[in-house]
Design an enzyme around this catalytic site. Structure first.
Site, PDB file in Angstrom:
ATOM      1  N   ARG A 176       8.986   6.006  -4.977  1.00 43.25           N
ATOM      2  CA  ARG A 176       8.849   5.703  -3.544  1.00 43.25           C
ATOM      3  C   ARG A 176       9.314   6.884  -2.690  1.00 43.25           C
ATOM      4  O   ARG A 176       8.905   7.076  -1.557  1.00 43.25           O
ATOM      5  CB  ARG A 176       9.600   4.411  -3.157  1.00 43.25           C
ATOM      6  CG  ARG A 176       9.523   4.110  -1.660  1.00 43.25           C
ATOM      7  CD  ARG A 176       9.759   2.643  -1.286  1.00 43.25           C
ATOM      8  NE  ARG A 176      10.787   2.008  -2.080  1.00 43.25           N
ATOM      9  CZ  ARG A 176      12.092   2.182  -1.919  1.00 43.25           C
ATOM     10  NH1 ARG A 176      12.555   2.969  -0.964  1.00 43.25           N
ATOM     11  NH2 ARG A 176      12.950   1.565  -2.705  1.00 43.25           N
TER      12      ARG A 176
ATOM     13  N   TYR B 182      -8.521   1.832  17.180  1.00 46.35           N
ATOM     14  CA  TYR B 182      -8.874   0.980  16.053  1.00 46.35           C
ATOM     15  C   TYR B 182      -8.240  -0.402  16.238  1.00 46.35           C
ATOM     16  O   TYR B 182      -7.090  -0.503  16.677  1.00 46.35           O
ATOM     17  CB  TYR B 182      -8.374   1.666  14.777  1.00 46.35           C
ATOM     18  CG  TYR B 182      -8.735   0.958  13.511  1.00 46.35           C
ATOM     19  CD1 TYR B 182     -10.041   0.956  13.053  1.00 46.35           C
ATOM     20  CD2 TYR B 182      -7.765   0.282  12.772  1.00 46.35           C
ATOM     21  CE1 TYR B 182     -10.379   0.301  11.874  1.00 46.35           C
ATOM     22  CE2 TYR B 182      -8.086  -0.370  11.593  1.00 46.35           C
ATOM     23  CZ  TYR B 182      -9.397  -0.358  11.156  1.00 46.35           C
ATOM     24  OH  TYR B 182      -9.723  -1.000   9.996  1.00 46.35           O
TER      25      TYR B 182
ATOM     26  N   ASP C 118      -5.572  10.150  15.821  1.00 47.29           N
ATOM     27  CA  ASP C 118      -6.218   9.516  14.664  1.00 47.29           C
ATOM     28  C   ASP C 118      -7.531  10.266  14.443  1.00 47.29           C
ATOM     29  O   ASP C 118      -8.465  10.138  15.224  1.00 47.29           O
ATOM     30  CB  ASP C 118      -6.451   8.022  14.943  1.00 47.29           C
ATOM     31  CG  ASP C 118      -7.104   7.292  13.760  1.00 47.29           C
ATOM     32  OD1 ASP C 118      -7.783   7.952  12.946  1.00 47.29           O
ATOM     33  OD2 ASP C 118      -6.947   6.063  13.666  1.00 47.29           O
TER      34      ASP C 118
ATOM     35  N   LYS D 289     -11.677   6.478   4.353  1.00 52.00           N
ATOM     36  CA  LYS D 289     -12.996   6.811   4.880  1.00 52.00           C
ATOM     37  C   LYS D 289     -13.487   8.140   4.283  1.00 52.00           C
ATOM     38  O   LYS D 289     -13.681   8.221   3.100  1.00 52.00           O
ATOM     39  CB  LYS D 289     -12.943   6.816   6.413  1.00 52.00           C
ATOM     40  CG  LYS D 289     -12.156   5.624   7.015  1.00 52.00           C
ATOM     41  CD  LYS D 289     -12.789   4.269   6.753  1.00 52.00           C
ATOM     42  CE  LYS D 289     -11.860   3.087   7.045  1.00 52.00           C
ATOM     43  NZ  LYS D 289     -11.316   3.007   8.385  1.00 52.00           N
TER      44      LYS D 289
END
Ligand SMILES: *Cc1c(COP(=O)(O)O)cnc(C)c1O
Length: 395
Positions: A60, A113, A185, A210
């Site tokens: 992590r 978004y 973004d 994407k």
């Protein structure tokens, strides 16, 4: 040992951040599928935890496969460092939550978004971190929207699904004067088409789901910025909220990235041809594509984007039923949300991605019931055109 750095984008896509010599000569970066790392001695463990010695502790907090991807992404966006997350929204939320506190204000571009909108709403209701939207068309408009408590400007460009653009250089100039960092973004462009940091912005976020992944087989996110911002995110929301990427998903992104430049060129070429075709069709009311000279933001596209992108929105003459009939008649093009895949995807914003937005607000945003959004894939553009043609004949 300092790793070799590369200058040209296409070479960085394939080589940056990885030295085969360090990994038994393996051409491809290994997947370090491990949750933890052993220490040789108790003292070494102590030194790792107190930062006296560099090295891995627990996945992590850092993993070699993930670090290769982070180095590559930082180089591709001209930032100092990058952090990877389990989704685009994990990246967006880790960034916005790490960098704000109660009483702060975030100024956002007019469209963001849907889930980012939801996150901002939650931050306002639960933590008293407010936000406003601005179309950011002029310096004066932007200056007027900035409040004394504005700590970040958050921009999406192109804006989904209407493909309006925001002039990033202009926003960065105003923000610099006021000492406010700008977060962008950059999902719709990928680092191949637009580099916000080079235009003066501070932090870039991506839904790597994407174009970066590019094959529709992984959900992931990336944040890029200077070392100070990245350290803040790494030590707070990444470490303690913990939406990290898995080593395998990082490996899939490293694989996808290699072909980003060639894929984007094809996405853009196909989109340009289809946008022209749609514009000339009698059953199409309007085409929203930043590569068209009549697009309201054509000049901004020319200035800040290498090419106008692989996304097109268009509105049919008709209503919701017209749009749905058209979609159902398509044979090659798939009905699905998401974007940036090899497969061409179509979705209906009014009933899908923007269904939660009230009809009146949708219409103000330019989203009518016959609007469709197309993520242009890598197929033969003639086959895509023929599919659209036969479906349009039926409406
Ligand atoms: C998809 C998307 C996101 C969210 O990314 P996920 O990987 O789905 O969490 C954020 N911003 C934009 C512009 C997107 O298209």
């Amino acid at each position: 040992m300092e790793r070799k750095k590369f200058v040209n984008f296409e070479t960085k896509l394939i080589h940056e951040g990885y030295d085969a010599e360090q990994y038994c000569g393996s051409l491809i970066p290994p997947i370090f599928q491990t949750s933890t790392f052993t220490f040789e001695t108790a003292q070494q463990g102590e030194r790792r935890f107190t930062n006296e010695e560099e090295g891995y502790i627990y996945s992590r907090l850092g993993n070699p496969t993930v670090n290769i991807l982070e180095e590559r992404m930082a180089a591709l966006e001209y930032g100092e460092a990058a952090l990877c997350f389990s989704s685009g929204m994990a990246a967006v939320s880790a960034t916005l939550i790490a960098l704000t506190k109660t009483g702060d204000h975030i100024l956002c571009s007019q469209g963001v978004y849907g889930c980012t909108f939801g996150l901002l709403q939650m931050m306002k209701e639960k933590y008293g971190i407010s936000h406003d939207f601005s179309s950011m068309e002029t310096k004066a408009q932007l200056l007027e929207a900035i409040k004394p408590e504005t700590v970040y400007i958050y921009v999406e460009t192109p804006i989904n699904p209407t493909m309006k653009l925001v002039d990033l250089q202009m926003v960065a100039e105003v923000a610099k004067e006021r000492g406010i960092p700008v977060v962008v973004d950059n999902t719709f462009c990928s680092p191949y088409l637009q580099n916000p940091i080079s235009l003066g912005c501070d932090v870039v976020v991506h839904s790597a789901t994407k174009y970066i992944g590019g094959h529709g087989d992984v959900i992931a996110g990336v944040v890029i910025g200077n070392k100070e911002f990245m350290k803040k995110i790494a030590m707070t929301t990444q470490k303690d909220v913990g939406g990290i990427i898995s080593p395998f998903d990082a490996w899939l992104l490293l694989r996808g990235l290699k072909s980003l430049a060639v894929r984007m060129d094809r996405h853009c070429d196909n989109a340009e041809k289809l946008a022209d075709y749609l514009l000339s069709h009698l059953k199409v009311r309007e085409v929203y594509y930043p590569g068209h000279t009549h697009h309201s933001d054509f000049a901004i596209a020319e200035k800040q984007m290498k090419k106008p992108g692989g996304m097109i929105s268009f509105s049919l003459k008709g209503d919701k039923e017209t749009a749905q009939t058209f979609m159902n008649e398509l044979k090659l093009i798939k009905i699905a949300v998401s974007l940036g895949d090899a497969e061409t995807l179509i979705q209906h914003p009014a009933t899908m991605t923007h269904a939660v937005v009230p009809k009146e607000s949708r219409e103000k945003m330019g989203i009518d019931d016959a609007l469709l959004r197309l993520s242009v894939g890598l197929e033969s553009w003639e086959d895509l055109r023929d599919d659209i043609e036969q479906a349009l004949e039926k409406v």
